[in-house]
Design a protein around this motif. Sequence first.
Motif, mmCIF file in Angstrom:
data_model
loop_
_atom_site.group_PDB
_atom_site.id
_atom_site.type_symbol
_atom_site.label_atom_id
_atom_site.label_comp_id
_atom_site.label_asym_id
_atom_site.label_seq_id
_atom_site.Cartn_x
_atom_site.Cartn_y
_atom_site.Cartn_z
ATOM 1 N N ALA A 164 33.638 29.270 50.320
ATOM 2 C CA ALA A 164 34.159 29.876 49.091
ATOM 3 C C ALA A 164 33.018 30.314 48.179
ATOM 4 O O ALA A 164 33.015 31.428 47.639
ATOM 5 C CB ALA A 164 35.070 28.890 48.372
ATOM 6 N N SER A 165 32.038 29.437 48.008
ATOM 7 C CA SER A 165 30.882 29.765 47.170
ATOM 8 C C SER A 165 30.093 30.922 47.766
ATOM 9 O O SER A 165 29.630 31.824 47.050
ATOM 10 C CB SER A 165 29.997 28.521 47.030
ATOM 11 N N HIS A 166 29.971 30.918 49.103
ATOM 12 C CA HIS A 166 29.196 31.950 49.801
ATOM 13 C C HIS A 166 29.837 33.334 49.680
ATOM 14 O O HIS A 166 29.146 34.319 49.370
ATOM 15 C CB HIS A 166 29.060 31.564 51.271
ATOM 16 N N ILE A 167 31.150 33.418 49.937
ATOM 17 C CA ILE A 167 31.781 34.740 49.917
ATOM 18 C C ILE A 167 31.895 35.291 48.494
ATOM 19 O O ILE A 167 31.955 36.503 48.297
ATOM 20 C CB ILE A 167 33.155 34.743 50.626
ATOM 21 N N GLU A 168 31.922 34.399 47.489
ATOM 22 C CA GLU A 168 31.887 34.866 46.089
ATOM 23 C C GLU A 168 30.586 35.629 45.826
ATOM 24 O O GLU A 168 30.578 36.689 45.209
ATOM 25 C CB GLU A 168 32.008 33.679 45.134
ATOM 26 N N LYS A 169 29.459 35.049 46.288
ATOM 27 C CA LYS A 169 28.151 35.687 46.085
ATOM 28 C C LYS A 169 28.013 36.945 46.936
ATOM 29 O O LYS A 169 27.437 37.942 46.503
ATOM 30 C CB LYS A 169 27.034 34.703 46.435
ATOM 31 N N GLU A 170 28.566 36.871 48.160
ATOM 32 C CA GLU A 170 28.371 37.954 49.121
ATOM 33 C C GLU A 170 29.242 39.179 48.829
ATOM 34 O O GLU A 170 28.793 40.311 48.947
ATOM 35 C CB GLU A 170 28.693 37.430 50.524
ATOM 36 N N PHE A 171 30.517 38.941 48.433
ATOM 37 C CA PHE A 171 31.457 40.061 48.344
ATOM 38 C C PHE A 171 32.007 40.330 46.947
ATOM 39 O O PHE A 171 32.472 41.433 46.677
ATOM 40 C CB PHE A 171 32.629 39.825 49.306
ATOM 41 N N GLY A 172 32.033 39.333 46.094
ATOM 42 C CA GLY A 172 32.541 39.562 44.747
ATOM 43 C C GLY A 172 34.053 39.412 44.651
ATOM 44 O O GLY A 172 34.772 39.341 45.644
ATOM 45 N N LYS A 173 34.532 39.379 43.412
ATOM 46 C CA LYS A 173 35.943 39.095 43.125
ATOM 47 C C LYS A 173 36.900 40.131 43.705
ATOM 48 O O LYS A 173 37.939 39.794 44.279
ATOM 49 C CB LYS A 173 36.160 39.006 41.607
ATOM 50 N N ARG A 174 36.598 41.410 43.565
ATOM 51 C CA ARG A 174 37.543 42.448 43.964
ATOM 52 C C ARG A 174 37.798 42.423 45.479
ATOM 53 O O ARG A 174 38.937 42.552 45.931
ATOM 54 C CB ARG A 174 37.054 43.830 43.525
ATOM 55 N N LYS A 175 36.739 42.257 46.254
ATOM 56 C CA LYS A 175 36.911 42.252 47.708
ATOM 57 C C LYS A 175 37.672 41.012 48.170
ATOM 58 O O LYS A 175 38.499 41.074 49.091
ATOM 59 C CB LYS A 175 35.545 42.309 48.398
ATOM 60 N N ILE A 176 37.428 39.884 47.514
ATOM 61 C CA ILE A 176 38.141 38.644 47.845
ATOM 62 C C ILE A 176 39.626 38.801 47.524
ATOM 63 O O ILE A 176 40.494 38.444 48.326
ATOM 64 C CB ILE A 176 37.546 37.454 47.072
ATOM 65 N N LEU A 177 39.937 39.339 46.365
ATOM 66 C CA LEU A 177 41.325 39.530 45.954
ATOM 67 C C LEU A 177 42.031 40.519 46.878
ATOM 68 O O LEU A 177 43.198 40.337 47.246
ATOM 69 C CB LEU A 177 41.373 40.022 44.507
ATOM 70 N N GLU A 178 41.318 41.551 47.280
ATOM 71 C CA GLU A 178 41.874 42.546 48.207
ATOM 72 C C GLU A 178 42.198 41.913 49.556
ATOM 73 O O GLU A 178 43.265 42.151 50.138
ATOM 74 C CB GLU A 178 40.873 43.689 48.387
ATOM 75 N N ALA A 179 41.269 41.085 50.050
ATOM 76 C CA ALA A 179 41.496 40.394 51.324
ATOM 77 C C ALA A 179 42.705 39.468 51.220
ATOM 78 O O ALA A 179 43.559 39.426 52.115
ATOM 79 C CB ALA A 179 40.253 39.594 51.714
ATOM 80 N N TYR A 180 42.782 38.738 50.123
ATOM 81 C CA TYR A 180 43.885 37.799 49.913
ATOM 82 C C TYR A 180 45.225 38.522 49.909
ATOM 83 O O TYR A 180 46.172 38.115 50.594
ATOM 84 C CB TYR A 180 43.672 37.070 48.585
ATOM 85 N N LEU A 181 45.339 39.601 49.159
ATOM 86 C CA LEU A 181 46.611 40.318 49.029
ATOM 87 C C LEU A 181 47.031 41.005 50.324
ATOM 88 O O LEU A 181 48.213 41.280 50.529
ATOM 89 C CB LEU A 181 46.515 41.343 47.905
ATOM 90 N N ASN A 182 46.077 41.268 51.203
ATOM 91 C CA ASN A 182 46.398 41.941 52.463
ATOM 92 C C ASN A 182 46.717 40.993 53.605
ATOM 93 O O ASN A 182 47.281 41.424 54.617
ATOM 94 C CB ASN A 182 45.253 42.859 52.877
#
Length: 675
Positions: A164-182
């Motif tokens: 979780a900490s890693h992907i926050e740094k790597e991809f940022g909030k928008r990409k994480i939220l996009e992945a989650y919603l899809n």
Amino acid sequence: MYIYPTRKTVHSRKRRGLRTKLFLSFCLFVTAFIILLFILYEATPIPTLPLNKLNEVDFSSTIYDQRKNEISRIGDQSTQYITLKQMEKHNSLLIKAFVRVEDERFYEHNGIDYQGMMRATWRNLLAFGKAEGASTITMQVARNMVLQDREKSFLRKFKELKVASHIEKEFGKRKILEAYLNFISFGNQIKGVQMASKIYFGKDLLKDKLEPHEVALLAGLPKAPYGYNPYGTSKNVNKALKRRNVVLAKMAESKNTAPLISKSQKKKYQKEKLDVNRQFFYKYMRNRNYSAYQNYVRKEAKKRYGLSDSDLENNGYKIITGIQFTLQKNVYDLLNDDSFFNNLNLDDKVNAGVVIMQPRTGLILAIGGGRHFKPGNQNWALENIYSGTALRPFSIYATAIEKKKIDEFTPASTLFSLGDLVIKQQHQNLLSWYQKQKLMKSSIHSLEKMQIKIPSQLFKTNHINYPLTMENTLKVNALKMAEIYSIFPNFGYLSKAHAIIKIYDKEGNEVPPKKGEEIDRKGNPKKVFTSQTSWNTHRLLQQIIASKESPVYPFIKGNSNLAGHPGTLDSREVSWFVGYTPNLVGSVVLFNDGKESTRDEKTKLGIKNSASFFSRMMKEVSKTIPSASLSFTKPKGIVDPKPKRVPSSKDVSKHDNIQKQEEYKNWIKSKLEKR
């Protein structure tokens, strides 16, 4: 002058010294524990999976047949990827609602919400259980899309936090939220907001705007997608409605942030119905002939292995099952052949459930969940339906044969033997004979040995009313009916019906079933009746099909390689036929699922309907499995019953009534011909 310390002072100093040592030891332990956690955290390896390529990854589990041929996938319904930017054009409220409901501090934490974790821990302690979760949206993405790990362990939690900490740094909030919603699950094998919007509301998020109550339903589903199923049972629908209204209230909150909807909107939309429509479900869900079987595999995986729908849809399991694909397709095609039902003079209010299994192993080969079955529909092969006379081979015939040491030649009336009454399905005479046997307790015991749930009113009845009370109150599903009929080709042993042989995780490790849920290659055979009892009962069931005097004969045409029994109710609402060969058992139930006020002659059911269905099904089965036509072989040590004595013409004089003399003369003639 030196003052010696008192005993009290000495003890006080000792206590202070002990407390100091304990405190220092505790501090040392905590420091060491924190250092250990840090070392573990740093040493924990994490997998890498670019979030921008998630749409290329298949997370679904695969169902195989016994020969390891791939049959279907769980969780592979089309996921239509949509970017956050595309969503924002018409449905920014949808994005905000998900953040509000699932992770209110999403934009404030770095993937791990320590404040939320502390709050959840405190509330769970107060509730003496799990009252609140602490997973952030980022942690859910880490767990379900990157780790795909269901193991509940300390190490897995560490991996989840680190990823979780890693992907926050790597991809940022928008990409994480996009992945989650899809990729979040919405039940009914639906993944992602785009497909969920289409299947529940018929709306395309690229061009259509969702109403607030529609947004609230979607935002509320991920908490328990199958528990809140809008297309499920009335209980599911009520839960979905309550959950949606909770989300609407959350959207209207203005405590720490600006409300997403006004209070007047909240009140307005909480009065709305769910506003989902099955026509969209049928439009967008792919129709597959194995869907009913897959539906059962999901249920069995949860019961025997503890795997949730989410686990199966996201963790890539390999599930080896007993499915016979051609048989499954034949059952599906027959259930979808409206012309066949029309030829039986039955309309679309008549539905059906079908199961075919192997008696020697208990493996389920095919399941028919109903006419025009689709994912999300009620699986009628698993729904309990009034048994009618279909349980008589156990509750009457086998019980009487075992307890009273009788057989098909035992006189059941002045004119007829037990075999005559069974073959001709002379219900009234058969019940009159059975009532004199006073076998109610033995009958109930036989049913309980087969794990059939006995209604409380059955224990309160007397032996005279028992048979009819049983047939009008006991409910059994098609799967259970096939399972208990395995007793006869198994010579007294019941095999546990099951679909799953083995399950492997994505690394190839076998997943063990829960304790007490293990099933061996023979289906955990359990003795219910003696071999002699089951053989003698089998002879009766074989004659029901082979004898021209049987009401079943015109529809199955005397197939000597089959045995079976019909099941009906006086109300003609249900029609069963359960039959078997030496290596197959087939269970068919037809019933009315329309409202009573809509029933007419085309919804009334009898032996003709289920027997005709069973006959056509077995013709298709014999094309696929030639061994299904094998003849029955009597096991060693079993003796065929014989007539107690050969009747003679002198017996006729016992009857004064001329008509009875004639009937008895014909009966004697038929017995002599059989000799």
